[in-house]
Design a protein around this motif. Structure first.
Motif, PDB file in Angstrom:
ATOM      1  N   MET A  63     -37.413  -3.157 -33.191  1.00 43.18           N
ATOM      2  CA  MET A  63     -37.563  -1.913 -33.910  1.00 43.18           C
ATOM      3  C   MET A  63     -38.348  -2.185 -35.190  1.00 43.18           C
ATOM      4  O   MET A  63     -38.112  -3.145 -35.890  1.00 43.18           O
ATOM      5  CB  MET A  63     -36.182  -1.338 -34.227  1.00 43.18           C
ATOM      6  N   ARG A  64     -39.256  -1.313 -35.482  1.00 47.16           N
ATOM      7  CA  ARG A  64     -40.043  -1.462 -36.703  1.00 47.16           C
ATOM      8  C   ARG A  64     -39.243  -1.001 -37.910  1.00 47.16           C
ATOM      9  O   ARG A  64     -38.435  -0.087 -37.830  1.00 47.16           O
ATOM     10  CB  ARG A  64     -41.331  -0.655 -36.605  1.00 47.16           C
ATOM     11  N   GLU A  65     -39.498  -1.665 -39.001  1.00 45.98           N
ATOM     12  CA  GLU A  65     -38.801  -1.324 -40.238  1.00 45.98           C
ATOM     13  C   GLU A  65     -39.122   0.111 -40.657  1.00 45.98           C
ATOM     14  O   GLU A  65     -40.249   0.572 -40.546  1.00 45.98           O
ATOM     15  CB  GLU A  65     -39.242  -2.279 -41.346  1.00 45.98           C
ATOM     16  N   GLY A  66     -38.115   0.808 -41.147  1.00 46.40           N
ATOM     17  CA  GLY A  66     -38.315   2.171 -41.634  1.00 46.40           C
ATOM     18  C   GLY A  66     -38.190   3.232 -40.559  1.00 46.40           C
ATOM     19  O   GLY A  66     -38.402   4.401 -40.826  1.00 46.40           O
ATOM     20  N   ARG A  67     -37.842   2.830 -39.352  1.00 46.63           N
ATOM     21  CA  ARG A  67     -37.682   3.810 -38.280  1.00 46.63           C
ATOM     22  C   ARG A  67     -36.245   3.822 -37.794  1.00 46.63           C
ATOM     23  O   ARG A  67     -35.575   2.802 -37.769  1.00 46.63           O
ATOM     24  CB  ARG A  67     -38.599   3.473 -37.106  1.00 46.63           C
ATOM     25  N   CYS A  68     -35.808   4.968 -37.384  1.00 44.82           N
ATOM     26  CA  CYS A  68     -34.461   5.127 -36.865  1.00 44.82           C
ATOM     27  C   CYS A  68     -34.554   5.863 -35.535  1.00 44.82           C
ATOM     28  O   CYS A  68     -35.234   6.883 -35.442  1.00 44.82           O
ATOM     29  CB  CYS A  68     -33.612   5.931 -37.862  1.00 44.82           C
ATOM     30  N   ARG A  69     -33.904   5.344 -34.538  1.00 43.14           N
ATOM     31  CA  ARG A  69     -33.893   6.011 -33.240  1.00 43.14           C
ATOM     32  C   ARG A  69     -32.464   6.392 -32.896  1.00 43.14           C
ATOM     33  O   ARG A  69     -31.564   5.569 -32.967  1.00 43.14           O
ATOM     34  CB  ARG A  69     -34.441   5.103 -32.150  1.00 43.14           C
ATOM     35  N   ASN A  70     -32.299   7.627 -32.548  1.00 41.48           N
ATOM     36  CA  ASN A  70     -31.007   8.128 -32.091  1.00 41.48           C
ATOM     37  C   ASN A  70     -31.210   8.702 -30.708  1.00 41.48           C
ATOM     38  O   ASN A  70     -32.274   9.239 -30.399  1.00 41.48           O
ATOM     39  CB  ASN A  70     -30.477   9.233 -33.006  1.00 41.48           C
ATOM     40  N   SER A  71     -30.205   8.615 -29.898  1.00 40.05           N
ATOM     41  CA  SER A  71     -30.290   9.241 -28.581  1.00 40.05           C
ATOM     42  C   SER A  71     -29.034  10.075 -28.361  1.00 40.05           C
ATOM     43  O   SER A  71     -27.951   9.746 -28.851  1.00 40.05           O
ATOM     44  CB  SER A  71     -30.459   8.198 -27.483  1.00 40.05           C
ATOM     45  N   PHE A  72     -29.198  11.147 -27.636  1.00 41.52           N
ATOM     46  CA  PHE A  72     -28.110  12.059 -27.342  1.00 41.52           C
ATOM     47  C   PHE A  72     -28.086  12.308 -25.843  1.00 41.52           C
ATOM     48  O   PHE A  72     -29.134  12.418 -25.211  1.00 41.52           O
ATOM     49  CB  PHE A  72     -28.322  13.421 -28.028  1.00 41.52           C
ATOM     50  N   ASP A  73     -26.907  12.431 -25.273  1.00 47.94           N
ATOM     51  CA  ASP A  73     -26.772  12.871 -23.893  1.00 47.94           C
ATOM     52  C   ASP A  73     -26.733  14.392 -23.935  1.00 47.94           C
ATOM     53  O   ASP A  73     -25.716  14.986 -24.316  1.00 47.94           O
ATOM     54  CB  ASP A  73     -25.507  12.318 -23.258  1.00 47.94           C
ATOM     55  N   LEU A  74     -27.842  15.007 -23.589  1.00 48.92           N
ATOM     56  CA  LEU A  74     -27.950  16.462 -23.678  1.00 48.92           C
ATOM     57  C   LEU A  74     -27.828  17.144 -22.316  1.00 48.92           C
ATOM     58  O   LEU A  74     -28.171  18.317 -22.182  1.00 48.92           O
ATOM     59  CB  LEU A  74     -29.274  16.840 -24.340  1.00 48.92           C
ATOM     60  N   GLY A  75     -27.321  16.424 -21.333  1.00 43.51           N
ATOM     61  CA  GLY A  75     -27.177  17.000 -19.994  1.00 43.51           C
ATOM     62  C   GLY A  75     -26.398  18.299 -19.970  1.00 43.51           C
ATOM     63  O   GLY A  75     -26.865  19.296 -19.401  1.00 43.51           O
ATOM     64  N   PRO A  76     -25.212  18.345 -20.591  1.00 40.11           N
ATOM     65  CA  PRO A  76     -24.455  19.601 -20.576  1.00 40.11           C
ATOM     66  C   PRO A  76     -25.200  20.746 -21.282  1.00 40.11           C
ATOM     67  O   PRO A  76     -25.182  21.888 -20.825  1.00 40.11           O
ATOM     68  CB  PRO A  76     -23.159  19.254 -21.313  1.00 40.11           C
ATOM     69  N   GLU A  77     -25.868  20.416 -22.375  1.00 41.48           N
ATOM     70  CA  GLU A  77     -26.618  21.449 -23.107  1.00 41.48           C
ATOM     71  C   GLU A  77     -27.829  21.922 -22.300  1.00 41.48           C
ATOM     72  O   GLU A  77     -28.187  23.106 -22.343  1.00 41.48           O
ATOM     73  CB  GLU A  77     -27.055  20.917 -24.471  1.00 41.48           C
ATOM     74  N   MET A  78     -28.444  21.026 -21.555  1.00 39.76           N
ATOM     75  CA  MET A  78     -29.582  21.411 -20.704  1.00 39.76           C
ATOM     76  C   MET A  78     -29.135  22.423 -19.656  1.00 39.76           C
ATOM     77  O   MET A  78     -29.824  23.400 -19.396  1.00 39.76           O
ATOM     78  CB  MET A  78     -30.194  20.192 -20.012  1.00 39.76           C
ATOM     79  N   GLU A  79     -27.976  22.169 -19.060  1.00 43.99           N
ATOM     80  CA  GLU A  79     -27.458  23.119 -18.069  1.00 43.99           C
ATOM     81  C   GLU A  79     -27.166  24.464 -18.718  1.00 43.99           C
ATOM     82  O   GLU A  79     -27.497  25.512 -18.160  1.00 43.99           O
ATOM     83  CB  GLU A  79     -26.205  22.562 -17.393  1.00 43.99           C
ATOM     84  N   LEU A  80     -26.542  24.453 -19.885  1.00 40.92           N
ATOM     85  CA  LEU A  80     -26.240  25.703 -20.582  1.00 40.92           C
ATOM     86  C   LEU A  80     -27.513  26.463 -20.943  1.00 40.92           C
ATOM     87  O   LEU A  80     -27.547  27.688 -20.903  1.00 40.92           O
ATOM     88  CB  LEU A  80     -25.444  25.424 -21.860  1.00 40.92           C
ATOM     89  N   ALA A  81     -28.564  25.738 -21.313  1.00 39.47           N
ATOM     90  CA  ALA A  81     -29.798  26.362 -21.803  1.00 39.47           C
ATOM     91  C   ALA A  81     -30.562  27.108 -20.725  1.00 39.47           C
ATOM     92  O   ALA A  81     -31.505  27.838 -21.025  1.00 39.47           O
ATOM     93  CB  ALA A  81     -30.705  25.308 -22.440  1.00 39.47           C
ATOM     94  N   ARG A  82     -30.180  26.964 -19.488  1.00 35.88           N
ATOM     95  CA  ARG A  82     -30.859  27.715 -18.414  1.00 35.88           C
ATOM     96  C   ARG A  82     -30.656  29.225 -18.579  1.00 35.88           C
ATOM     97  O   ARG A  82     -31.444  30.015 -18.090  1.00 35.88           O
ATOM     98  CB  ARG A  82     -30.358  27.249 -17.050  1.00 35.88           C
ATOM     99  N   ALA A  83     -29.594  29.613 -19.284  1.00 40.75           N
ATOM    100  CA  ALA A  83     -29.322  31.035 -19.537  1.00 40.75           C
ATOM    101  C   ALA A  83     -29.308  31.284 -21.044  1.00 40.75           C
ATOM    102  O   ALA A  83     -28.622  30.582 -21.787  1.00 40.75           O
ATOM    103  CB  ALA A  83     -27.985  31.430 -18.928  1.00 40.75           C
ATOM    104  N   LEU A  84     -30.043  32.289 -21.477  1.00 37.27           N
ATOM    105  CA  LEU A  84     -30.102  32.618 -22.905  1.00 37.27           C
ATOM    106  C   LEU A  84     -28.742  32.994 -23.471  1.00 37.27           C
ATOM    107  O   LEU A  84     -28.487  32.827 -24.658  1.00 37.27           O
ATOM    108  CB  LEU A  84     -31.097  33.750 -23.148  1.00 37.27           C
ATOM    109  N   ASP A  85     -27.853  33.488 -22.623  1.00 37.16           N
ATOM    110  CA  ASP A  85     -26.514  33.886 -23.079  1.00 37.16           C
ATOM    111  C   ASP A  85     -25.702  32.701 -23.606  1.00 37.16           C
ATOM    112  O   ASP A  85     -24.700  32.904 -24.290  1.00 37.16           O
ATOM    113  CB  ASP A  85     -25.732  34.544 -21.938  1.00 37.16           C
ATOM    114  N   ASN A  86     -26.121  31.490 -23.296  1.00 36.78           N
ATOM    115  CA  ASN A  86     -25.371  30.302 -23.699  1.00 36.78           C
ATOM    116  C   ASN A  86     -25.868  29.664 -24.996  1.00 36.78           C
ATOM    117  O   ASN A  86     -25.350  28.631 -25.414  1.00 36.78           O
ATOM    118  CB  ASN A  86     -25.411  29.252 -22.585  1.00 36.78           C
TER     119      ASN A  86
END
Length: 85
Positions: A1-24
Motif C-alpha cells: 500500500m502506498r503511503e497516504g492512502r487508505c482502502r476500505n471495503s464493504f460487503d454491499l450485497g444486501p444493499e445491492m439487492e435492496l437497491a433494485r427497488a426505489l422503495d428500499n
C-alpha cells in the motif's frame, strides 16, 4: 500500500439487492447512517441524498449498483458524517 492512502471495503450485497427497488432507499440510508455516522444523520441530509439518487436513476432499473455507490459516497462526504459532535 502506498503511503497516504487508505482502502476500505464493504460487503454491499444486501444493499445491492435492496437497491433494485426505489422503495428500499430509506432502509439503505438507515443502514449507512448507523454504520458510518453512528445514527446521527439528519433527516434533511437523508432526504437530499435520496432525492438526488432517485433523480439520477429513476426508470433505469439496471442502475441499482450506481444507486448504492452514490448513496455510500454521499453519506461518507456528508457534513453529518464528517463532523464529529
Amino acid at each position: 500500500m502506498r503511503e497516504g492512502r487508505c482502502r476500505n471495503s464493504f460487503d454491499l450485497g444486501p444493499e445491492m439487492e435492496l437497491a433494485r427497488a426505489l422503495d428500499n432507499l430509506d432502509e439503505i440510508l438507515r443502514r449507512f447512517d448507523l454504520l458510518l455516522c453512528n445514527g446521527t444523520m439528519s433527516e434533511a441530509t437523508k432526504t437530499s441524498i435520496k432525492d438526488a439518487v432517485i433523480a439520477e436513476t429513476t426508470g433505469r432499473d439496471y442502475m441499482y449498483v450506481q444507486r448504492v455507490e452514490t448513496m455510500l459516497h454521499a453519506v461518507i462526504i456528508s457534513p453529518d458524517c464528517a463532523i464529529e459532535q
